[in-house]
Design a protein around this motif. Structure first.
Motif, PDB file in Angstrom:
ATOM      1  N   GLN A   1      37.549  45.521  32.988  1.00 15.33           N
ATOM      2  CA  GLN A   1      36.984  44.375  33.179  1.00 15.33           C
ATOM      3  C   GLN A   1      37.164  44.051  34.643  1.00 15.33           C
ATOM      4  O   GLN A   1      36.342  43.631  35.086  1.00 15.33           O
TER       5      GLN A   1
ATOM      6  N   TYR B   1      45.880  42.841  26.693  1.00 18.40           N
ATOM      7  CA  TYR B   1      44.969  43.175  27.893  1.00 18.40           C
ATOM      8  C   TYR B   1      44.327  42.212  28.565  1.00 18.40           C
ATOM      9  O   TYR B   1      44.463  42.018  29.793  1.00 18.40           O
ATOM     10  N   GLU B   2      43.969  41.029  28.043  1.00 20.49           N
ATOM     11  CA  GLU B   2      43.604  39.668  29.011  1.00 20.49           C
ATOM     12  C   GLU B   2      44.982  39.161  29.845  1.00 20.49           C
ATOM     13  O   GLU B   2      44.527  38.847  30.895  1.00 20.49           O
TER      14      GLU B   2
ATOM     15  N   ASP C   1      38.358  45.091  48.254  1.00 20.49           N
ATOM     16  CA  ASP C   1      38.309  44.126  49.475  1.00 20.49           C
ATOM     17  C   ASP C   1      37.540  43.010  49.044  1.00 20.49           C
ATOM     18  O   ASP C   1      36.522  43.027  49.512  1.00 20.49           O
ATOM     19  N   ILE C   2      38.446  41.873  49.099  1.00 20.84           N
ATOM     20  CA  ILE C   2      37.780  40.410  48.815  1.00 20.84           C
ATOM     21  C   ILE C   2      38.317  39.693  49.851  1.00 20.84           C
ATOM     22  O   ILE C   2      38.712  38.394  49.705  1.00 20.84           O
TER      23      ILE C   2
ATOM     24  N   GLU D   1      37.078  37.969  52.209  1.00 24.30           N
ATOM     25  CA  GLU D   1      36.521  36.815  52.439  1.00 24.30           C
ATOM     26  C   GLU D   1      37.207  35.543  51.667  1.00 24.30           C
ATOM     27  O   GLU D   1      36.816  34.308  52.280  1.00 24.30           O
ATOM     28  N   ILE D   2      37.741  35.845  50.730  1.00 27.78           N
ATOM     29  CA  ILE D   2      38.254  34.775  50.162  1.00 27.78           C
ATOM     30  C   ILE D   2      39.129  33.949  50.791  1.00 27.78           C
ATOM     31  O   ILE D   2      39.385  32.760  50.604  1.00 27.78           O
TER      32      ILE D   2
ATOM     33  N   TYR E   1      44.979  41.607  32.681  1.00 31.27           N
ATOM     34  CA  TYR E   1      43.881  41.359  33.426  1.00 31.27           C
ATOM     35  C   TYR E   1      44.135  40.186  34.260  1.00 31.27           C
ATOM     36  O   TYR E   1      43.703  40.156  35.491  1.00 31.27           O
ATOM     37  N   GLN E   2      44.578  38.958  33.771  1.00 28.49           N
ATOM     38  CA  GLN E   2      44.644  37.857  34.498  1.00 28.49           C
ATOM     39  C   GLN E   2      45.912  37.929  35.499  1.00 28.49           C
ATOM     40  O   GLN E   2      45.705  37.433  36.465  1.00 28.49           O
TER      41      GLN E   2
ATOM     42  N   SER F   1      34.467  45.893  36.243  1.00 33.45           N
ATOM     43  CA  SER F   1      33.183  45.116  36.168  1.00 33.45           C
ATOM     44  C   SER F   1      33.009  44.113  37.086  1.00 33.45           C
ATOM     45  O   SER F   1      31.922  43.721  37.467  1.00 33.45           O
ATOM     46  N   GLU F   2      34.091  43.224  37.159  1.00 37.60           N
ATOM     47  CA  GLU F   2      34.116  42.075  38.030  1.00 37.60           C
ATOM     48  C   GLU F   2      34.041  42.338  39.286  1.00 37.60           C
ATOM     49  O   GLU F   2      33.944  41.395  40.419  1.00 37.60           O
ATOM     50  N   GLY F   3      34.520  43.703  39.734  1.00 43.10           N
ATOM     51  CA  GLY F   3      34.694  43.957  41.228  1.00 43.10           C
ATOM     52  C   GLY F   3      35.971  43.823  41.832  1.00 43.10           C
ATOM     53  O   GLY F   3      35.812  44.055  43.079  1.00 43.10           O
ATOM     54  N   TYR F   4      36.936  43.756  41.119  1.00 40.56           N
ATOM     55  CA  TYR F   4      38.351  43.726  41.701  1.00 40.56           C
ATOM     56  C   TYR F   4      38.815  44.897  41.891  1.00 40.56           C
ATOM     57  O   TYR F   4      39.734  44.992  42.879  1.00 40.56           O
TER      58      TYR F   4
ATOM     59  N   LYS G   1      44.460  40.218  38.405  1.00 44.26           N
ATOM     60  CA  LYS G   1      43.281  39.377  39.051  1.00 44.26           C
ATOM     61  C   LYS G   1      44.040  38.377  40.193  1.00 44.26           C
ATOM     62  O   LYS G   1      43.547  38.201  41.088  1.00 44.26           O
TER      63      LYS G   1
ATOM     64  N   ARG H   1      43.546  38.211  44.055  1.00 42.88           N
ATOM     65  CA  ARG H   1      42.960  36.986  44.313  1.00 42.88           C
ATOM     66  C   ARG H   1      43.898  36.441  45.539  1.00 42.88           C
ATOM     67  O   ARG H   1      43.911  35.623  46.495  1.00 42.88           O
TER      68      ARG H   1
END
Lengths: 465, 465
Positions: free
Chosen positions: B59, B14-15, B78-79, B81-82, B18-19, B62-65, B22, B26
């Motif tokens: 997860q 799962y980790e 929508d991130i 701004e990154i 998730y990575q 929770s973090e908003g991705y 993410k 990003r």
């Protein structure tokens, strides 16, 4: 010649004689400039040794009641100012430390229960520290804290929060409240600070007590808004993005980047990230801190051992971005570290030897169990059909929203009449024109489960009275 | 469909998943608004369980991705701004904690030697505290400190300094430096503060770092002058009348009354009496503090356990006059006490059980012996005919005045070349236009007697090079 009845002396003769002469000078019986008998004559007259008189005279000289003129002798000093000073007509009553309010049930208690503090390990490590580190315990601690503890914290942050922090960036202090005052000195008191509304009141209180301009910015469902910051003309914003108190909001990554972009827009803008209870996210991985996505040195990360160990231990720390760490050493390293070496070394060992990680894991299980039981108790209570729970999986509290026409203030009054301590959302709202929803904050970290059912029943009655 | 090579996962599946997701979000590989596969389809495709995908998705939510749209599924947040934030071109070097300067001989060392700290008693009391006071150790400490400690301090002040102080007037804090910042908040930052010149530099540094207007007033042979205070337009004066550092002057009672009269002339004027080493007057009785002759609530008495126990223990206290104590409770009692409960209770027991008094007596003997040996060593050294000692019987240091044409600065340079640390009077003088006499401060509290003769010989050479 001056004489005193030394038969009334209770302590030493010299002390009695000293007190007698001092009293006479203070009351003006012996006038300024008056010569006192020579030591020898005075001693013979009083039937005591010259040494006794000399000791009394020496003390009076040290305190300035007498002075000597070489080859002439001892004279009364001029303390005539004493007669100009009149006592106050009315002195303030000496404040008595306030007794704690008596509640039958406290749903806001956030202290650590004595069963949950690792006393025996702490005692063992303290004993080892005292027996093995005598030299280090007496050596001055650098302003930022002893390196040994800062290394331990850096390693913990790396493994637990995925953070890259060099021990040189970590500043240890006696509580986050103290660290805020250091931050004000670091950033400048003339800056405009901004905090979340609603929020933990003490933060604004501390900025204001330090004469910093502290404003409030509104939140939406994702946390503080950039629009709010702009309206407040904020320069430094103080937030808790991992788990906002009291709403429980976790700021999503998009908002985090918006805030970072806001900070990057202008020199001198910074984000203080208050990560006070990040250890206690009960489901899933910890939320990564903003510090770990900050690539322009805009985030100061602040955390404390108050939640993860005990508030009464008074140890907190912050991670400064490199250029601010440099500024700290330049401007503020004259300060002594406010945490005792004894506790710095003990805590460092507690972390380094793996006890801290074990303790956090144990407490997460405890809090998860505690939360589950509280939720079950609510479900079984008459209250269950009149409230919703708002919670975000993290931290040691959640919100209860009551289905009632009553406002929060009225409800709180009713709870108080029943000796129930229960904080409402409005207690943390700084905008006086806000509405006052019947939303209350249930802190379950140290709740008394045995009494909870009865308390919930009373609360239910308050709703329908 | 989106796919990842899960065979490369090192931790949990799962980790890893998730990575991977993410990272793709990003880096913009997964664009804002893009829909992710349903949990079931994704799981089937990757050959893993639905639970694993769900945990990874949760997860990321929770973090908003990711965000969910009910009945539609999972979408990329929508991130953008990154992509606007570029890393700093050049980051500051992370400051390394400075290594201490290496001296062969230190005549300014004021640390407590490990032999002189009562480690075994302290360890015993700490152990008893931990085993007997679990409840109290976890209970919040009032802002001014726990009552038990304040009572112990009040009793000590009564028996040792003849002071009348109610526990309610005593405020405990982590070092006098911290207490000064509390006093600034109590009196107001807009006041004009004034300190002694020469004097302990840190005091002015702290006022200034807190943005208070801090001025210097000159001293004569009796201490700070009222004339100096008037010239500085002082409102709050910070002095050490019992034993001024570095000159060693004890302020005579006449000057004390002049200062009290000055304070009484105008509302809002106060005297901060810093009594930092009053325990160590080696001859005669302790000098009574100004607090004990203040009948108009003008004196704040400040003292510390830094000299009497150890600086690394970080416990100090102040005695506020009743109306200021009242103001403290009104305005500043929201602060948590900065000293850990563990050390507050241990110190309280240390005082209550008589150990503190014994320790002071033992240390007075030790310091008296130390001083005697230092004086004898000077007498026997080649230096004896080229220096005078200026000292006033009290405290843990005295002044050495060298008979030489050289100024203090030149001498200090020569000492440093010989790796001798020796502070000059000018080091504590804040007026840059002052003359610079060859007067040095010899702190004998932790001096290395075995090396002293050799150091004095070197110093003597410096005078005649």
């Amino acid at each position: 010649m001056l004489t005193y009845d030394l038969s009334r002396a209770q302590g030493s003769l010299y002390e009695y004689l000293y007190q007698c002469i001092k009293k006479d000078i203070r009351q003006g019986v012996l006038a300024a400039g008056e010569q006192l008998p020579s030591k020898r004559n005075f001693a013979r007259n009083l039937g005591i040794s010259t040494i006794t008189v000399e000791t009394a005279y020496d003390q009076l000289i040290s305190e300035g009641y007498l002075y000597t003129v070489p080859k002439k002798g001892y004279f009364v000093a001029d303390i005539s100012e004493i007669f100009k000073i009149k006592p106050l007509a009315k002195t303030a009553a000496i404040p008595r430390p306030q007794p704690q309010k008596e509640y039958e049930f406290d749903l806001s208690n956030h202290h650590v229960s004595p069963e949950n503090f690792p006393f025996s390990i702490w005692a063992k490590l303290m004993r080892e520290t005292i027996s093995e580190k005598k030299e280090e315990l007496m050596a001055g601690s650098p302003g930022g804290g002893i390196l040994f503890l800062r290394e331990a914290i850096a390693a913990h942050l790396h493994s637990f929060r995925g953070m890259e922090a060099d021990p040189g960036q970590i500043i240890v202090g006696a509580g986050t409240e103290y660290l805020y005052s250091i931050l004000i000195q670091l950033f400048g008191r003339e800056k405009r600070y901004c905090v979340e509304n609603p929020g933990y009141q003490k933060i604004a209180q501390i900025y204001r007590s330090n004469d910093a301009d502290c404003r409030f910015a509104a939140m939406d469902g994702q946390g503080i808004t950039v629009d709010g910051l702009k309206k407040a003309q904020a320069e430094i914003v103080h937030i808790s993005p991992t788990h906002h108190f009291p709403t429980g909001i976790t700021m999503p990554v998009s908002r985090r980047y918006e805030l970072l972009a806001w900070a990057n827009e202008q020199e001198g803008r910074y984000i203080i990230e208050d990560d006070y209870d990040s250890e206690f996210r009960l489901n899933g991985r910890p939320i990564p801190p903003m510090q770990s996505i900050d690539i322009r040195e805009k985030v100061v990360y602040v955390n404390t051992f108050s939640k993860s160990l005990a508030p009464t231990i008074r140890i907190s720390y912050m991670v400064l971005p490199p250029h601010l760490a440099e500024r700290f050493y330049e401007k503020l390293s004259f300060y002594s570290c406010t945490v005792s070496n004894f506790e710095q070394y003990t805590l460092a060992q507690f972390i380094k030897k793996g006890y801290f990680e074990k303790h956090i894991n144990r407490m997460r299980l405890f809090y998860a169990r505690q939360r589950k039981e509280v939720l079950e108790c609510i479900k079984k209570s008459p209250l269950s059909s009149f409230c919703n729970m708002i919670e975000k999986d993290s931290g040691l509290h959640f919100l209860l929203c009551f289905q009632t026409e009553l406002c929060g203030k009225e409800l709180k009054k009713r709870f108080q009449e029943k000796k129930i301590h229960f904080a409402s959302l409005a207690d943390y709202d700084q905008a006086p024109d806000c509405d006052d929803p019947p939303v209350f904050i249930l802190n379950y970290s140290n709740i008394d489960l045995e009494k909870l059912a009865a308390a919930l029943e009373k609360i239910s009655l308050c709703l329908h009275e």
